[in-house]
Write an enzyme that holds these catalytic residues in place. Structure first.
Site, PDB file in Angstrom:
ATOM      1  N   ASP A  17      -1.320  -3.894  11.426  1.00  0.00           N
ATOM      2  CA  ASP A  17      -2.654  -4.456  11.209  1.00  0.00           C
ATOM      3  C   ASP A  17      -3.657  -3.554  11.920  1.00  0.00           C
ATOM      4  O   ASP A  17      -3.397  -3.087  13.030  1.00  0.00           O
ATOM      5  CB  ASP A  17      -2.743  -5.884  11.752  1.00  0.00           C
ATOM      6  CG  ASP A  17      -3.936  -6.619  11.158  1.00  0.00           C
ATOM      7  OD1 ASP A  17      -4.040  -6.674   9.908  1.00  0.00           O
ATOM      8  OD2 ASP A  17      -4.787  -7.124  11.914  1.00  0.00           O
ATOM      9  N   LYS A  27      -7.858  13.946   9.165  1.00  0.00           N
ATOM     10  CA  LYS A  27      -7.930  12.524   9.530  1.00  0.00           C
ATOM     11  C   LYS A  27      -6.530  11.987   9.826  1.00  0.00           C
ATOM     12  O   LYS A  27      -6.320  11.286  10.811  1.00  0.00           O
ATOM     13  CB  LYS A  27      -8.576  11.709   8.403  1.00  0.00           C
ATOM     14  CG  LYS A  27      -8.613  10.223   8.764  1.00  0.00           C
ATOM     15  CD  LYS A  27      -9.030   9.261   7.690  1.00  0.00           C
ATOM     16  CE  LYS A  27      -8.738   7.831   8.154  1.00  0.00           C
ATOM     17  NZ  LYS A  27      -9.016   6.800   7.167  1.00  0.00           N
ATOM     18  N   ASN A  41       0.841  -1.197   0.000  1.00  0.00           N
ATOM     19  CA  ASN A  41       0.000   0.000   0.000  1.00  0.00           C
ATOM     20  C   ASN A  41       0.885   1.260   0.000  1.00  0.00           C
ATOM     21  O   ASN A  41       1.547   1.557   0.993  1.00  0.00           O
ATOM     22  CB  ASN A  41      -0.887  -0.070   1.254  1.00  0.00           C
ATOM     23  CG  ASN A  41      -1.819   1.111   1.370  1.00  0.00           C
ATOM     24  OD1 ASN A  41      -1.528   2.201   0.895  1.00  0.00           O
ATOM     25  ND2 ASN A  41      -2.940   0.886   2.026  1.00  0.00           N
TER      26      ASN A  41
HETATM   27  P1  IMP Z   1      -5.445  -2.733   7.340  1.00  0.00           P
HETATM   28  O1  IMP Z   1      -4.938  -3.730   8.342  1.00  0.00           O
HETATM   29  O2  IMP Z   1      -4.841  -1.364   7.509  1.00  0.00           O
HETATM   30  O3  IMP Z   1      -5.360  -3.229   5.927  1.00  0.00           O
HETATM   31  O4  IMP Z   1      -7.008  -2.515   7.668  1.00  0.00           O
HETATM   32  C1  IMP Z   1      -7.939  -3.611   7.633  1.00  0.00           C
HETATM   33  C2  IMP Z   1      -9.345  -3.084   7.434  1.00  0.00           C
HETATM   34  O5  IMP Z   1      -9.739  -2.272   8.565  1.00  0.00           O
HETATM   35  C3  IMP Z   1      -9.523  -2.166   6.224  1.00  0.00           C
HETATM   36  O6  IMP Z   1      -9.764  -2.929   5.059  1.00  0.00           O
HETATM   37  C4  IMP Z   1     -10.748  -1.349   6.637  1.00  0.00           C
HETATM   38  O7  IMP Z   1     -11.935  -2.070   6.424  1.00  0.00           O
HETATM   39  C5  IMP Z   1     -10.554  -1.191   8.147  1.00  0.00           C
HETATM   40  N1  IMP Z   1      -9.820   0.069   8.434  1.00  0.00           N
HETATM   41  C6  IMP Z   1      -8.547   0.187   8.896  1.00  0.00           C
HETATM   42  N2  IMP Z   1      -8.203   1.483   9.040  1.00  0.00           N
HETATM   43  C7  IMP Z   1      -9.276   2.196   8.653  1.00  0.00           C
HETATM   44  C8  IMP Z   1      -9.531   3.606   8.565  1.00  0.00           C
HETATM   45  O8  IMP Z   1      -8.688   4.473   8.851  1.00  0.00           O
HETATM   46  N3  IMP Z   1     -10.763   3.954   8.134  1.00  0.00           N
HETATM   47  C9  IMP Z   1     -11.726   3.064   7.794  1.00  0.00           C
HETATM   48  N4  IMP Z   1     -11.535   1.754   7.840  1.00  0.00           N
HETATM   49  C10 IMP Z   1     -10.317   1.305   8.270  1.00  0.00           C
END
Ligand code: IMP
Length: 201
Positions: A70, A177, A10
């Site tokens: 995560d 944000k 990402n």
């Molecule tokens: P990751 O571990 O950062 O990939 O987040 C996993 C999931 O958590 C994402 O696909 C979102 O559904 C949710 N998520 C994490 N951070 C955010 C945020 O800042 N805003 C909204 N959803 C979030």
């Protein structure tokens, strides 16, 4: 300048990390620089377990400093859901919209006082192959709206009303944000740790 491998594809996360790392003479690199397929299964029951799984996925491929993360949304009244299932709450490969619509549906009976929620990020950092893994947490508290609002952000942003604001995260300017987010709070803790430890070198 030392390199920090960030276990992600990402580029948004790499950008966020780069701005924290630059003053520390650290360069944040994505896993694509390894030129190898790096894969992992997010099967942990906690954010910490998943962050560690991602960090371990590059062990043996990279001897220097590495970082993984995560994140997810937690609703205490739903027993912690969607939690580690945040990205696939409505099923494997589901869209952000499908996920937040499922959450709105699950919460349809809950009154205003029962709609508390928080985002969590867990960062896992290892300074080198034999170093102990350090964990850093960041949290953003708020509550779940009854309907989506706002066009920005991603994931559950359109239904997350931030404490201290009258808007959802999706209605806030991105710069605002990024200042208050769970990710940025965890990264500020990592930054303090790096400053302390890099100065000792
Ligand atoms: P990751 O571990 O950062 O990939 O987040 C996993 C999931 O958590 C994402 O696909 C979102 O559904 C949710 N998520 C994490 N951070 C955010 C945020 O800042 N805003 C909204 N959803 C979030």
């Amino acid at each position: 300048m030392d390199d920090l491998l960030v276990v992600t594809q990402n580029l948004g996360k790499i950008r966020e990390m780069s701005s924290i790392c630059a003053p520390l003479a650290l360069r944040a690199l994505p896993i694509s620089i390894l030129n190898k397929t790096v894969s992992w299964q997010e099967e942990g029951s906690t954010f910490r377990e998943n962050a560690l799984t991602k960090l371990n996925a590059v062990q043996g491929l990279w001897a220097g400093a590495s970082l993984s993360d995560d994140s997810g949304l937690v609703v205490p009244k739903l027993g912690g859901e969607p939690g580690v299932y945040s990205s696939r709450y409505a099923g494997e490969g589901s869209s952000d919209k499908a996920n937040f619509e499922k959450l709105l549906h699950e919460m349809r009976e809950l009154k205003a006082g029962d709609r508390d929620a928080f985002f969590v990020t867990c960062l896992a950092y290892r300074a080198h192959l034999d170093a102990k893994v350090q964990f850093f947490y960041g949290c953003l508290t708020g509550r779940i709206a009854c309907a989506p609002e706002g066009q920005g952000g991603f994931g559950y942003d359109p239904i997350f009303l931030v404490d201290g604001y009258q808007q959802t995260l999706a209605a806030l300017p991105e710069s605002e944000k990024n200042k208050i987010s769970h990710r940025s709070r965890a990264m500020q803790k990592l930054k303090k740790f790096l400053i302390k430890n890099l100065l000792k070198k």
